[in-house]
Every structure is written in structure tokens, then in C-alpha cells.
Design a protein around this motif. Structure first.
Motif, mmCIF file in Angstrom:
data_model
loop_
_atom_site.group_PDB
_atom_site.id
_atom_site.type_symbol
_atom_site.label_atom_id
_atom_site.label_comp_id
_atom_site.label_asym_id
_atom_site.label_seq_id
_atom_site.Cartn_x
_atom_site.Cartn_y
_atom_site.Cartn_z
ATOM 1 N N ASP A 276 4.512 -2.277 8.046
ATOM 2 C CA ASP A 276 3.680 -1.991 9.225
ATOM 3 C C ASP A 276 2.226 -1.755 8.837
ATOM 4 N N SER A 277 2.017 -1.113 7.693
ATOM 5 C CA SER A 277 0.642 -0.817 7.278
ATOM 6 C C SER A 277 -0.129 -2.075 6.896
ATOM 7 N N PRO B 163 -0.691 9.205 9.742
ATOM 8 C CA PRO B 163 -1.005 7.920 10.393
ATOM 9 C C PRO B 163 -1.038 6.768 9.391
ATOM 10 N N GLN B 164 -0.879 5.574 9.929
ATOM 11 C CA GLN B 164 -1.009 4.363 9.126
ATOM 12 C C GLN B 164 -2.490 4.114 8.857
ATOM 13 N N PRO B 165 -2.910 3.511 7.816
ATOM 14 C CA PRO B 165 -2.101 2.907 6.757
ATOM 15 C C PRO B 165 -1.653 3.899 5.687
ATOM 16 N N TRP B 166 -2.074 5.168 5.815
ATOM 17 C CA TRP B 166 -1.786 6.160 4.786
ATOM 18 C C TRP B 166 -0.284 6.338 4.562
ATOM 19 N N LEU C 228 -5.739 4.242 -3.724
ATOM 20 C CA LEU C 228 -4.615 5.149 -3.489
ATOM 21 C C LEU C 228 -3.281 4.419 -3.646
ATOM 22 N N LEU C 229 -3.200 3.208 -3.150
ATOM 23 C CA LEU C 229 -1.964 2.431 -3.264
ATOM 24 C C LEU C 229 -1.565 2.255 -4.730
ATOM 25 N N VAL C 230 -2.512 1.841 -5.566
ATOM 26 C CA VAL C 230 -2.223 1.607 -6.981
ATOM 27 C C VAL C 230 -1.910 2.922 -7.694
ATOM 28 N N TYR D 167 -7.189 -2.830 4.996
ATOM 29 C CA TYR D 167 -7.265 -1.938 3.845
ATOM 30 C C TYR D 167 -8.687 -1.970 3.296
ATOM 31 N N HIS D 168 -9.248 -0.778 3.053
ATOM 32 C CA HIS D 168 -10.554 -0.654 2.410
ATOM 33 C C HIS D 168 -10.318 -0.377 0.926
#
Length: 164
Positions: free
Chosen positions: A32-33, A125-128, A45-47, A38-39
Motif C-alpha cells: 500500500d505504501s 500513517p502511510q508511507p511510514w 529509513l527503509l534501508v 517516497y522522498h
């Protein structure tokens, strides 16, 4: 012996189904995200979160601790079988009963903590949320694989002879 092998299979399968269902549900939040932009800070944060969760949850939590204990409990089904242990083999191997008080308390506290985290994460909340959930998916997937490999190795003694 056949009933013990069936119980061991049931324990490993039950464990994998439980964690696999969690992975399936959490992966949906990550998907969903992807519909959002994505910035650069999202990517960082993802990595970082994914690497951290692979190491802390997957390697340290599962491979170096939980999976070994789970495999040990699978072996205990052979040495101290009972009808209750065999029927509830997944719960037995996950330390929910018939274990040291400290281990049982740890299992229940960990379960409650996971439930609380799931509830807390539902408000992010998304995308977090998706970004954080992918780390959990990686850690749990690592854990499932580690537990299967360590358990199968333990059950069938796939360890190399130290003299060779």
C-alpha cells in the motif's frame, strides 16, 4: 515414533503458518505504501530499518537464540513426549507451557508486546507504516527460514562430523 515425527512436523508447520500469516498481512501494508511518493528520507529509513530488523530480529533474535531453543524443544518431544505436548506441539515448542517459569513468562510477555506493537503500528500513517512493516517482514522471513533450517538440521542431525 511416527506420532512424535507428526507432532514435530505439526510444531514446525504451525510455527511457520503463524509467522507466515503475519508476514502476509504486513507485506500488504508495505505494498500500500508503494502507491505514495517516497522522498529521500523515506528511502533512508527503509534501508536502515530493513537492515536493522534483519540483523536484530532475524539474525540475533531468531538465528542466534529463538530458533535454537525451538529446535531444542522439538527434540524434547522425542525424549519427554506426552499427549498434551504432542497435540499442542507448536505452543509447546514456542515455550507457552511445560518449560521453565522464566522462559514461559518471556514467551507471554513477548506475545503481549507484539500485540501492543501491532496496535500502535495501526495508527502510524502511510508511507511510514509500510516502511516500518517491511523491516518486520524481512526479520520474520529470516526467522522462519532460520527456524526451519536449524530445526531440520537438529532433527536429522545434518551436522558434519568434526573429525572430517
Amino acid at each position: 515414533m511416527l506420532s512424535i515425527r507428526l507432532a514435530q512436523t505439526w510444531a514446525l508447520l504451525g510455527f511457520c503458518l503463524l509467522l507466515g500469516y503475519a508476514v502476509f498481512r504486513l507485506f500488504g501494508h508495505f505494498q500500500d505504501s508503494w502507491n505514495l511518493e517516497y522522498h529521500w528520507y523515506h528511502w533512508i529509513l527503509l534501508v536502515v530499518n530493513t537492515v536493522f530488523m534483519a540483523y536484530s530480529e532475524g539474525y540475533k533474535g531468531f538465528q542466534n537464540s529463538y530458533s535454537i531453543k525451538f529446535a531444542g524443544r522439538l527434540k524434547q518431544l522425542e525424549t519427554t513426549p506426552s499427549t498434551l505436548k504432542l497435540l499442542l506441539a507448536p505452543l509447546f515448542c514456542m515455550n507457552y507451557f511445560a518449560t521453565a517459569k522464566k522462559d514461559m513468562i518471556l514467551s507471554y510477555v513477548l506475545t503481549v508486546a507484539i500485540i501492543v506493537l501491532v496496535i500502535v503500528f495501526s495508527f502510524i500513517p502511510q508511507p511510514w507504516r509500510g516502511i516500518l512493516d517491511v523491516g518486520v517482514v524481512v526479520g520474520l522471513t529470516y526467522g522462519i527460514i532460520a527456524t526451519i533450517l536449524i530445526s531440520v538440521s537438529s532433527l536429522f542431525d545434518f551436522q558434519q562430523d568434526s573429525n572430517t
